[in-house]
Motif scaffolding. Structure first.
Motif, mmCIF file in Angstrom:
data_model
loop_
_atom_site.group_PDB
_atom_site.id
_atom_site.type_symbol
_atom_site.label_atom_id
_atom_site.label_comp_id
_atom_site.label_asym_id
_atom_site.label_seq_id
_atom_site.Cartn_x
_atom_site.Cartn_y
_atom_site.Cartn_z
ATOM 1 N N UNK A 496 0.840 -1.195 0.000
ATOM 2 C CA UNK A 496 0.000 0.000 0.000
ATOM 3 C C UNK A 496 0.874 1.243 0.000
ATOM 4 N N UNK A 497 0.275 2.360 -0.416
ATOM 5 C CA UNK A 497 0.953 3.655 -0.389
ATOM 6 C C UNK A 497 0.887 4.214 1.025
ATOM 7 N N UNK A 528 -4.792 -16.441 1.740
ATOM 8 C CA UNK A 528 -4.190 -15.607 2.777
ATOM 9 C C UNK A 528 -3.886 -14.223 2.200
ATOM 10 N N UNK A 529 -4.400 -13.173 2.842
ATOM 11 C CA UNK A 529 -4.188 -11.795 2.402
ATOM 12 C C UNK A 529 -3.145 -11.153 3.319
ATOM 13 N N UNK A 530 -2.032 -10.722 2.735
ATOM 14 C CA UNK A 530 -0.939 -10.095 3.491
ATOM 15 C C UNK A 530 -0.805 -8.653 3.001
ATOM 16 N N UNK A 531 -1.049 -7.687 3.875
ATOM 17 C CA UNK A 531 -0.943 -6.264 3.538
ATOM 18 C C UNK A 531 0.346 -5.722 4.156
ATOM 19 N N UNK A 532 1.166 -5.093 3.328
ATOM 20 C CA UNK A 532 2.468 -4.570 3.765
ATOM 21 C C UNK A 532 2.466 -3.063 3.562
ATOM 22 N N UNK A 533 2.810 -2.343 4.640
ATOM 23 C CA UNK A 533 2.952 -0.883 4.557
ATOM 24 C C UNK A 533 4.371 -0.518 4.966
ATOM 25 N N UNK A 534 5.067 0.149 4.058
ATOM 26 C CA UNK A 534 6.457 0.542 4.313
ATOM 27 C C UNK A 534 6.649 1.984 3.886
#
Length: 543
Positions: A496-497, A528-534
């Protein structure tokens, strides 16, 4: 004798160099000498008169010389006086200019000092005003603080009064009410635990059934010819097994960074001297392979380096795509294509249709159409062009309202191809009527290339279609930068932004994505849903 003495004396005078004053002295001496010659003869007397006449002329000459010298001295004195006077005037002018300059400097300094005094006066007034305002605010805050203290005391008193009244009305003390509430919570928790236990048991049984089916399917596939593995798996050779540890990284951070950057799975097992890259998108898989080879060759493997290499290989593949398109056009014997069509043709080298490489299939259809057109006496150049471009629509993003044939028809028209070529591209699946015989040949050649034994495998197309649809469903959510389907579609990794989705919003986004996938996509098991925020902040120090 007197005559001889006088002549010798004058001879000495004429032979010597005398000044006018010395000559006059000599003449005086001569007069004294001549006075003593009282007894001279008449000839001596005459000679004496002659000398006197000559001496008179010399006296006049000396007087003139003296007069001229005095005049020159007066002129020199006047010139000197004028020079001194002019020098004195110049000195006075210089002093006057210096005085004027110093006066101007003093005047400027006085003005600057005056401005500074005005500024200091203004600041002093401003500070005085702020002090006055601060004192007023302090008084106001002090009054409010006293009022709040009174209000808090009143509230505490009212709260105590209400609690006492509530206990009287309920005929129940606060400790008894707390105990009843705890009992109710425990009862509800037991019910939820029982429901959770049943759900876990059901999910465990379903998972066991699926794993059993997968084991059976894997056993059956081992006796069949490999199909999907050739198109979705790539093996990267390693110089030694020590490299595997650097690829994994500390706590697996390098592998996670590589998978997040490329969108493919890295499978590291006991296979000596190799790692396996798995992904349904051939272009991603190819970029990942080039990046992995570069990282292994370079030896520097860390998250920042991984991102740099993946980005560089992405640009390199973009350049190679055009080369692949030009090579395909050269093999098919087609010239004069628009650069954008060549680029899209090159992208077909990374696309597979039912396990068959689309670019190789397009070149093969072009050759088949050329042979058939030659046998029938048709336009072979037009047949070559239609055959090479007939699947160009597969290089475009998937569109719901247009098939790849119709999308390819609009595309070739846009980039300057003739109406006959556009019609041949659009009619090769018989969605529109063919206006030329060469266009009708395209359907036959496409069927011949696809119907060869082993040319196409239905399972791969369904598999890739499902994974692409999974990524498309996830990409639609606002704030999603990119989404990759991983682990054969059992996981979807979402980046994600950071400026649009905060840390508290990623959990909500994960729930929304999971609910949307359950609603729109049919799939076995679970995903499986993996959301990454960096979030990264980059600054540069400039010397």
């Amino acid at each position: 004798g007197a005559k001889l003495c006088v002549e010798l004396y004058f001879a000495r005078i004429y032979s010597a160099k005398f000044t006018p004053y010395s000559i006059m002295i000599e003449f005086e001496i001569l007069d004294m000498a001549l006075a003593g010659l009282a007894g001279a003869t008449l000839a001596g007397t005459a000679s004496w008169y002659l000398v006197r006449s000559r001496l008179g002329g010399l006296e006049q000459l000396g007087a003139d010389i003296l007069k001229k010298a005095e005049q020159e001295a007066d002129m020199l004195r006047q010139k000197e006086e004028l020079s001194l006077k002019e020098a004195r005037i110049n000195q006075e002018h210089d002093l006057e200019r210096k005085l004027q300059s110093e006066k101007s400097k003093l005047q400027r300094q006085e003005e600057r000092i005056k401005r500074r005094e005005d500024q200091l006066e203004q600041r002093l007034q401003w500070v005085q005003k702020k002090l006055t305002e601060t004192e007023k605010q302090e008084k106001h805050l002090l009054n409010e603080s006293n009022a709040l203290k009174l209000t808090a005391a009143d509230l505490a008193e009212k709260q105590q009064h209400l609690a006492t009244r509530l206990e009287n009305l309920a005929d129940l003390s606060s400790s008894d009410a707390r105990e009843q509430l705890l009992q109710q919570v425990k009862s509800d928790t037991r019910l939820d635990a029982k429901a959770l236990k049943k759900r876990l048991i059901r999910e465990t049984r379903d998972k066991a059934d699926r794993e059993a089916k997968q084991i059976v399917i894997a056993a059956i596939n081992r006796v069949c010819v490999g199909c999907a593995s050739d198109a979705t798996v790539t093996t990267v050779p390693l110089p030694n097994d020590d490299v595997k540890g650097r690829i994994i990284g500390r706590e697996g951070r390098n592998v996670r960074s590589f998978e997040r950057a490329t969108g493919v799975n890295v499978l590291i097992d006991d296979t000596p001297g190799a790692v396996v890259l798995s992904g349904f998108d051939p272009m991603r898989k190819h970029i990942a392979k080039l990046a992995m080879l570069e990282l292994v060759s370079d030896g520097r493997i860390h998250p920042t380096r991984i991102e740099e290499v993946v980005e560089a290989k992405q640009k390199e593949v973009d350049v190679r795509v055009i080369e692949y398109g030009e090579d395909a056009a050269l093999r098919a014997g087609v010239a004069g294509l628009h650069p954008e069509l060549l680029r899209l043709l090159g992208q077909l080298s990374f696309r597979f249709s039912y396990g068959q490489n689309v670019l190789d299939h397009s070149v093969e259809v072009s050759h088949l159409m050329t042979l058939m057109a030659a046998e029938l006496g048709l336009d072979t150049a037009l047949a070559k062009r239609i055959g090479l471009l007939h699947d160009i629509g597969k290089a475009l993003p998937r569109q719901r309202d247009l098939t790849h044939a119709l999308a390819g028809q609009d595309l070739v028209k846009k980039y300057g191809e003739s109406t006959e070529v556009a019609n041949g591209v659009g009619c090769h699946h018989r969605e529109i009527e063919a206006t030329t015989l060469e266009g009708s040949l395209c359907s036959a050649a496409d069927s011949i290339s696809a119907s060869r034994p082993g040319a196409r495998i239905e399972a791969i197309e369904d598999y890739v279609k499902r994974l692409r649809e999974l990524e498309n469903l996830t990409d639609k959510f606002p704030g999603v930068e990119r989404a990759y389907a991983m682990q054969a579609g059992k996981e979807v990794h979402v980046s994600v932004l950071p400026n649009m989705v905060d840390d508290s919003g990623i959990e909500t986004l994960a729930q929304d994505v999971a609910a949307h996938i359950e609603k729109e996509l049919k799939f076995p098991g679970r995903i499986k849903v993996v959301v990454v925020r960096e979030q990264r902040v980059i600054k540069y120090a400039v010397s």
